[in-house]
Enzyme design. Structure first.
Site, PDB file in Angstrom:
ATOM      1  N   CYS A   1       0.811  -1.226   0.000  1.00 18.59           N
ATOM      2  CA  CYS A   1       0.000   0.000   0.000  1.00 18.59           C
ATOM      3  C   CYS A   1       0.843   1.274   0.000  1.00 18.59           C
ATOM      4  CB  CYS A   1      -0.949  -0.007   1.185  1.00 18.59           C
ATOM      5  SG  CYS A   1      -2.022  -1.452   1.176  1.00 18.59           S
TER       6      CYS A   1
ATOM      7  N   HIS B   1      -3.212   7.050   2.708  1.00 18.71           N
ATOM      8  CA  HIS B   1      -3.622   5.776   2.110  1.00 18.71           C
ATOM      9  C   HIS B   1      -5.017   5.430   2.639  1.00 18.71           C
ATOM     10  CE1 HIS B   1      -3.945   1.714   0.914  1.00 18.71           C
ATOM     11  NE2 HIS B   1      -3.733   1.215   2.122  1.00 18.71           N
TER      12      HIS B   1
ATOM     13  N   ASN C   1      -9.906  -0.460   0.000  1.00 10.42           N
ATOM     14  CA  ASN C   1      -8.449  -0.334  -0.033  1.00 10.42           C
ATOM     15  C   ASN C   1      -7.941  -0.857  -1.382  1.00 10.42           C
ATOM     16  OD1 ASN C   1      -5.690  -0.604   0.271  1.00 10.42           O
ATOM     17  ND2 ASN C   1      -5.799  -1.547   2.301  1.00 10.42           N
TER      18      ASN C   1
HETATM   19  C1  LIG Z   1      -9.903  -5.665   9.667  1.00  6.29           C
HETATM   20  C2  LIG Z   1     -10.527  -4.696  10.656  1.00  6.29           C
HETATM   21  C3  LIG Z   1     -11.594  -3.893   9.989  1.00  6.29           C
HETATM   22  C4  LIG Z   1     -11.166  -5.499  11.790  1.00  6.29           C
HETATM   23  O1  LIG Z   1     -11.687  -4.580  12.742  1.00  6.29           O
HETATM   24  P1  LIG Z   1     -11.344  -4.757  14.295  1.00  6.29           P
HETATM   25  O2  LIG Z   1     -12.098  -3.717  14.973  1.00  6.29           O
HETATM   26  O3  LIG Z   1      -9.860  -4.766  14.433  1.00  6.29           O
HETATM   27  O4  LIG Z   1     -11.944  -6.180  14.585  1.00  6.29           O
HETATM   28  P2  LIG Z   1     -11.224  -7.470  15.185  1.00  6.29           P
HETATM   29  O5  LIG Z   1     -10.312  -8.096  14.172  1.00  6.29           O
HETATM   30  O6  LIG Z   1     -10.647  -7.139  16.531  1.00  6.29           O
HETATM   31  O7  LIG Z   1     -12.484  -8.395  15.362  1.00  6.29           O
HETATM   32  C5  LIG Z   1     -13.555  -8.057  16.246  1.00  6.29           C
HETATM   33  C6  LIG Z   1     -14.663  -9.075  16.059  1.00  6.29           C
HETATM   34  O8  LIG Z   1     -15.289  -8.859  14.786  1.00  6.29           O
HETATM   35  C7  LIG Z   1     -15.304 -10.070  14.057  1.00  6.29           C
HETATM   36  N1  LIG Z   1     -15.186  -9.767  12.644  1.00  6.29           N
HETATM   37  C8  LIG Z   1     -14.068  -9.669  11.871  1.00  6.29           C
HETATM   38  N2  LIG Z   1     -14.405  -9.353  10.607  1.00  6.29           N
HETATM   39  C9  LIG Z   1     -15.734  -9.244  10.581  1.00  6.29           C
HETATM   40  C10 LIG Z   1     -16.650  -8.929   9.566  1.00  6.29           C
HETATM   41  N3  LIG Z   1     -16.272  -8.673   8.295  1.00  6.29           N
HETATM   42  N4  LIG Z   1     -17.966  -8.880   9.891  1.00  6.29           N
HETATM   43  C11 LIG Z   1     -18.390  -9.133  11.116  1.00  6.29           C
HETATM   44  N5  LIG Z   1     -17.563  -9.452  12.128  1.00  6.29           N
HETATM   45  C12 LIG Z   1     -16.252  -9.496  11.864  1.00  6.29           C
HETATM   46  C13 LIG Z   1     -14.128 -10.850  14.580  1.00  6.29           C
HETATM   47  O9  LIG Z   1     -14.303 -12.232  14.341  1.00  6.29           O
HETATM   48  C14 LIG Z   1     -14.186 -10.516  16.052  1.00  6.29           C
HETATM   49  O10 LIG Z   1     -15.158 -11.299  16.659  1.00  6.29           O
HETATM   50  P3  LIG Z   1     -14.971 -11.839  18.176  1.00  6.29           P
HETATM   51  O11 LIG Z   1     -14.879 -10.605  19.021  1.00  6.29           O
HETATM   52  O12 LIG Z   1     -16.209 -12.645  18.383  1.00  6.29           O
HETATM   53  O13 LIG Z   1     -13.707 -12.630  18.147  1.00  6.29           O
HETATM   54  C15 LIG Z   1      -9.453  -3.774  11.263  1.00  6.29           C
HETATM   55  O14 LIG Z   1      -8.631  -4.493  12.142  1.00  6.29           O
HETATM   56  C16 LIG Z   1      -8.609  -3.104  10.244  1.00  6.29           C
HETATM   57  O15 LIG Z   1      -9.075  -2.314   9.442  1.00  6.29           O
HETATM   58  N6  LIG Z   1      -7.289  -3.366  10.289  1.00  6.29           N
HETATM   59  C17 LIG Z   1      -6.319  -2.707   9.454  1.00  6.29           C
HETATM   60  C18 LIG Z   1      -6.473  -3.226   8.081  1.00  6.29           C
HETATM   61  C19 LIG Z   1      -5.615  -2.488   7.167  1.00  6.29           C
HETATM   62  O16 LIG Z   1      -5.564  -1.305   7.175  1.00  6.29           O
HETATM   63  N7  LIG Z   1      -4.926  -3.247   6.336  1.00  6.29           N
HETATM   64  C20 LIG Z   1      -4.174  -2.745   5.287  1.00  6.29           C
HETATM   65  C21 LIG Z   1      -3.053  -1.926   5.740  1.00  6.29           C
HETATM   66  S1  LIG Z   1      -2.432  -1.158   4.355  1.00  6.29           S
END
Ligand SMILES: CC(C)(COP(=O)(O)OP(=O)(O)OC[C@H]1O[C@@H](n2cnc3c(N)ncnc32)[C@H](O)[C@@H]1OP(=O)(O)O)[C@@H](O)C(=O)NCCC(=O)NCCS
Length: 331
Positions: free
Chosen positions: A114, A255, A285
């Site tokens: 990214c 980004h 993204n």
């Molecule tokens: C991926 C992302 C949206 C997940 O959000 P989060 O708030 O961190 O959520 P978590 O991974 O802690 O998961 C929380 C809960 O939601 C659930 N969950 C994950 N994806 C889900 C989805 N698409 N829909 C519903 N629930 C979801 C998980 O299983 C977890 O459940 P649990 O509490 O029962 O275990 C977030 O972590 C994110 O954006 N990360 C950075 C990604 C990024 O920028 N990547 C590229 C970098 S260039």
């Protein structure tokens, strides 16, 4: 002294849309969850026969048309992609150059996920300032749908396809010059975001051709925290190093990975809503394409004027990161 100037911008998003509603029929998720946690509402998805280079060509053609520079003057093409037409060779840049009729021009790809666009901006700047090249076409192009696992709700909600491109040219006018590009990387965090299979790091999987050999995997929550920390630190540094204050920035273009990351970094820099460019809701993204696609949006909306200062900030797999201070300097 020869400087490098951002002459033009262009972008392309494929026609087909993949909405949160669509995804909620594919995996256990909902529009409400995706919107609240990421800010994303929809992403564009390339057609089966539309390759990364095709997206790149459409974006590049727009950037060329808007640059006022004849394509015969382009002497370098660099493409940032993690979803190339072909793994290893030929590079997507050579295919883009061929499709644009830029035959014989030096062309290569880089892999910085990214952060790709900031990396290719730094490459263009270095080639131009050293006098080796005069007009560089840089392209961030991604068909991430091809390397996304649509059974993994932790990643498939985030990514989309698209391309953005810019023409960077030599100038003697310091006022037009890209002020600074800052890049870095730390392989310690390699496993936060990766396509673990399909390369020599896992030759078994590559040979077996297992399903999902090239899919992205991500530790989302850890990536989120490192992203906010790294993006903020990086941008504070580039502003301080160049004696520029947040209020001097007309458009902050981070980004586009997650609205909550963008908001956290914007707030840390005390940026106003008007300064922060947000397009993640409509493209998701798009990795190396996200920053030029966002710049193109404000350009096409008539919000980007000659001489205005852009602050770019990116973070991605590797880990890689980068920021840039770039005045918009069309001819
Ligand atoms: C991926 C992302 C949206 C997940 O959000 P989060 O708030 O961190 O959520 P978590 O991974 O802690 O998961 C929380 C809960 O939601 C659930 N969950 C994950 N994806 C889900 C989805 N698409 N829909 C519903 N629930 C979801 C998980 O299983 C977890 O459940 P649990 O509490 O029962 O275990 C977030 O972590 C994110 O954006 N990360 C950075 C990604 C990024 O920028 N990547 C590229 C970098 S260039």
């Amino acid at each position: 002294m020869t400087y490098a100037a951002l002459r033009s911008i262009g972008a392309y998003a494929p026609e087909k849309l993949l909405t949160n509603e669509d995804l909620s029929k594919m995996v256990d998720t909902s529009d409400e969850w995706i919107t609240k946690r990421t800010g994303i509402k929809e992403r564009h998805i390339a057609a089966d026969d539309e390759h990364t280079s095709d997206l790149g060509v459409k974006a590049a053609q727009k950037a060329l048309d808007r640059s006022g520079i004849d394509k015969s003057e382009i002497d370098l093409v660099v493409c940032a992609t993690i979803s190339p037409d072909y793994f290893n060779m030929p590079s997507t840049a050579t295919i883009i150059a061929k499709k644009l009729g830029l035959e014989g021009v030096t062309a290569f790809d880089i892999s910085a996920a990214c952060t790709g666009f900031v990396y290719i901006l730094s490459i263009a700047k270095a080639f131009i300032e050293s006098g080796m090249k005069k007009n560089v076409l840089i392209v961030g192009a991604e068909k991430l749908s091809a390397i996304t696992d649509y059974s993994d709700r932790g990643t498939c909600i985030l990514f989309g396809d698209g391309a953005g491109a810019a023409v960077i040219s030599a100038t003697q006018n310091k006022e037009e010059a890209i002020i600074d590009v800052h890049t870095g990387a730390d392989g310690t965090y390699a496993d936060l975001l990766m396509t673990p299979n399909g390369g020599t790091g896992s030759p078994h999987d590559a040979l077996e051709g297992e399903t999902g050999a090239c899919y992205m995997q991500m530790k989302g929550n850890e990536t989120f925290k490192v992203a906010v920390r790294t993006l903020t630190k990086d941008v504070v540094e580039i502003l301080e190093n160049n004696n520029i204050k947040s209020e001097d920035i007309k458009h902050f273009v981070p980004h586009q990975a997650n609205y909550r990351i963008i908001k956290a970094v914007g707030d840390a820099l005390k940026m106003t809503e008007e300064q922060v460019v947000v397009t993640v809701q409509k493209y998701g993204n798009t990795s190396g394409a996200s920053i030029p696609m966002a710049i193109n949006d404000i350009y096409e909306e008539g919000k980007l004027q000659k001489g205005e200062l852009l602050l770019l900030d990116a973070f991605g797999g590797g880990l890689t990161w980068g920021s840039a201070l770039v005045p918009f300097s069309p001819l």
